[in-house]
Design a protein around this motif. Structure first.
Motif, PDB file in Angstrom:
ATOM      1  N   ARG A  78       1.000  -0.952  -0.075  1.00  0.00           N
ATOM      2  CA  ARG A  78      -0.052  -0.060  -0.081  1.00  0.00           C
ATOM      3  C   ARG A  78       1.079   1.347   0.029  1.00  0.00           C
ATOM      4  N   VAL A  79       1.871   1.309   0.720  1.00  0.00           N
ATOM      5  CA  VAL A  79       2.930   2.385   0.885  1.00  0.00           C
ATOM      6  C   VAL A  79       3.492   2.524  -0.409  1.00  0.00           C
ATOM      7  N   VAL A  80       4.036   1.594  -1.027  1.00  0.00           N
ATOM      8  CA  VAL A  80       4.671   1.725  -2.440  1.00  0.00           C
ATOM      9  C   VAL A  80       3.678   2.165  -3.477  1.00  0.00           C
ATOM     10  N   ALA A  81       2.399   1.772  -3.733  1.00  0.00           N
ATOM     11  CA  ALA A  81       1.388   2.085  -4.545  1.00  0.00           C
ATOM     12  C   ALA A  81       1.052   3.553  -4.324  1.00  0.00           C
ATOM     13  N   ARG A  82       1.073   3.940  -2.927  1.00  0.00           N
ATOM     14  CA  ARG A  82       0.682   5.507  -2.692  1.00  0.00           C
ATOM     15  C   ARG A  82       1.724   6.272  -3.484  1.00  0.00           C
ATOM     16  N   ALA A  83       3.128   5.737  -3.120  1.00  0.00           N
ATOM     17  CA  ALA A  83       4.241   6.327  -3.421  1.00  0.00           C
ATOM     18  C   ALA A  83       4.302   6.598  -5.036  1.00  0.00           C
ATOM     19  N   TRP A  84       3.914   5.582  -5.879  1.00  0.00           N
ATOM     20  CA  TRP A  84       3.693   5.557  -7.171  1.00  0.00           C
ATOM     21  C   TRP A  84       2.580   6.912  -7.655  1.00  0.00           C
ATOM     22  N   SER A  85       1.664   6.805  -6.790  1.00  0.00           N
ATOM     23  CA  SER A  85       0.607   7.586  -7.128  1.00  0.00           C
ATOM     24  C   SER A  85       0.655   9.032  -6.924  1.00  0.00           C
ATOM     25  N   ASP A  86       1.612   9.423  -5.867  1.00  0.00           N
ATOM     26  CA  ASP A  86       1.433  10.695  -5.105  1.00  0.00           C
ATOM     27  C   ASP A  86       2.976  11.285  -4.909  1.00  0.00           C
ATOM     28  N   PRO A  87       3.331  11.969  -5.728  1.00  0.00           N
ATOM     29  CA  PRO A  87       4.715  12.695  -5.934  1.00  0.00           C
ATOM     30  C   PRO A  87       5.155  13.230  -4.325  1.00  0.00           C
TER      31      PRO A  87
END
Lengths: 229, 225
Positions: A78-87
């Motif tokens: 979840r953390v990685v997906a958020r980092a991919w989505s939100d600069p």
């Protein structure tokens, strides 16, 4: 289920123990007084401790349930997906992960001091603990067997590319490998590269592409549509 | 001299055997019990994480090598319980005294597990010596990689990185010093750094000229270069 290993004289103490010798660094360690079979040994110790009120079997069940069912690599994904989505999230995560992760509720035992390291085309990060088995529990759960194996601990620092090949990963020549040996209480999470073709996916769909191994650095994130490993 | 657990760089271990992502967290039920018993005993407060790591490391090399992962945990736990006076050898042999233990009131209860795991055990501390190094600075690690306070004691400087030339990558803050903490000598916090080393500095036959290994190292492991 093994029951009723109580008050049995399950083993004779080794000769040195019979003589009352208790050096701190020899082979007559107290553990030899317990049954040698590992499952029986754990059961015997649990029984002794429970009888003395030092441990509560219900607490053991709760600990096991936590790491078997609630805390695992889905947190890190979840953390990685958020980092991919939100600069902005990604920048904050890479700059100082602890407050960012605490806000998401991903703080706790074996994750008190987190550092997130980003994979790029020029640098691939990979995490090991050569001295024991240090691993970011709140984000990835309990480490898999291979992470704790002698082969991984011995070889990841000396020949990471050969180890990666055993996971089916081959890196381009221009990509340098940086192996993080977790020698202190700092725990590392790898932020894998976002796969091609993942633009526009929801965070939930992105999280499904993030494998545990990709957050240790022995794997890459899956491409959209790739079969689950 | 090293102990058997300090295996980074060792030859001869063969290939790594990856597991499926969805393999069970605990391959055997007793693995789960071993982990839980160990965590629950830690909550009795009779030792710290450095002591428990040292207990595993000082298993005899023969035991360390032949034991599987959780066998090491449970053997070290049994040893530690006796070493710290929580249990007696008679207890382990099944001939101990009956009745509740004096520490029983400290036993971790099921309803407190979530809070205890969430609380963790942060290792950063206020105070301690001022940082001596800054990012980018060249340093050399101590050699030999032995505990300077206790002969044969716990240390987190792996032998493969002893006497090596590296560069400060970042300062993590001031953390409990395991070489002291593991032996009841106090927390003795020190600045802790991530230090990067070129693989070619550590190995005779590095795989790639640009590859690096980063280790977290305490200030007293390091000298300016």
């Amino acid at each position: 289920m093994i029951v009723c290993i109580i008050k049995h004289d399950w083993t004779g103490p080794p000769a040195a123990a019979q003589h009352g010798i208790m050096p701190h660094d020899h082979h007559d360690h107290p553990h030899a007084l317990l049954p040698p079979d590992p499952a029986l040994r754990v059961k015997a110790l649990e029984t002794i401790l429970t009888e003395k009120g030092l441990i509560d079997p219900a607490a053991l069940d709760e600990i096991i349930d936590t790491y078997q069912n609630r805390i695992g690599p889905q947190n890190g994904a979840r953390v990685v997906a958020r980092a991919w989505s939100d600069p902005d999230f990604k920048a904050a995560l890479l700059a100082d992960a602890d407050p960012v992760l605490a806000e998401l509720g991903y703080y706790g035992r074996q994750g008190e001091h987190m550092v997130v390291v980003e994979n790029t085309g020029l640098q691939h990060n990979m995490v090991v603990c050569t001295l024991c088995s240090c691993y970011p529990w709140p984000l990835l759960g309990i480490p898999p067997g291979w992470y704790k194996s002698d082969a991984y601990r011995a070889r990841a620092v000396r020949e990471p590319r050969k180890v990666l090949a055993e996971f089916g990963v081959t890196l381009p020549e221009e990509t340098a490998v940086r192996v993080w040996d977790s020698t202190a209480e700092v725990r590392y999470l790898v932020l894998p590269m976002r796969p091609e073709g993942a633009e526009g996916l929801s965070e939930e769909d992105l999280a499904a592409l993030v494998t545990r191994d990709s957050m240790i650095g022995t794997g890459l994130a899956k491409a959209p549509g790739e079969a689950p490993s | 001299m090293t102990r058997v657990h300090d295996m980074g760089g060792r030859f001869g271990d063969g290939p790594v055997q990856p597991e499926a992502e969805d393999a069970p967290v605990f391959a055997e039920d007793w693995h789960a019990r071993a982990l839980a018993v160990t965590l629950a005993c830690g909550a009795l407060g009779q030792w710290n994480i450095d002591t428990s790591r040292h207990a595993r490391e000082k298993l005899s090399p023969k035991d360390y090598t032949r034991f599987s992962y959780y066998e090491k945990w449970i053997a070290a736990l049994a040893d530690l319980l006796v070493e710290k006076g929580v249990l007696t050898r008679e207890d382990l042999a099944g001939k101990g005294a009956a009745g509740l233990h004096a520490l029983a009131e400290r036993a971790l209860k099921a309803e407190n597990v979530a809070a205890a795991l969430a609380k963790g055990g942060p290792a950063d501390r206020e105070g301690g010596p001022a940082p001596r190094f800054s990012p980018g600075q060249a340093v050399r690690t101590r050699i030999p990689a032995d505990n300077a306070l206790a002969d044969g004691g716990h240390t987190r400087l792996p032998a493969y990185a002893a006497g090596a030339h590296g560069y400060i990558l970042r300062l993590h803050g001031t953390h409990v010093f395991p070489d002291s903490s593991a032996h009841g000598l106090g927390e003795a916090p020190e600045p802790l750094y991530a230090v990067r080393f070129f693989a070619r500095e550590l190995w005779a036959h590095p795989e790639h000229p640009d590859d690096e290994v980063v280790l977290d190292l305490w200030q007293s492991y390091l000298e300016p270069l």
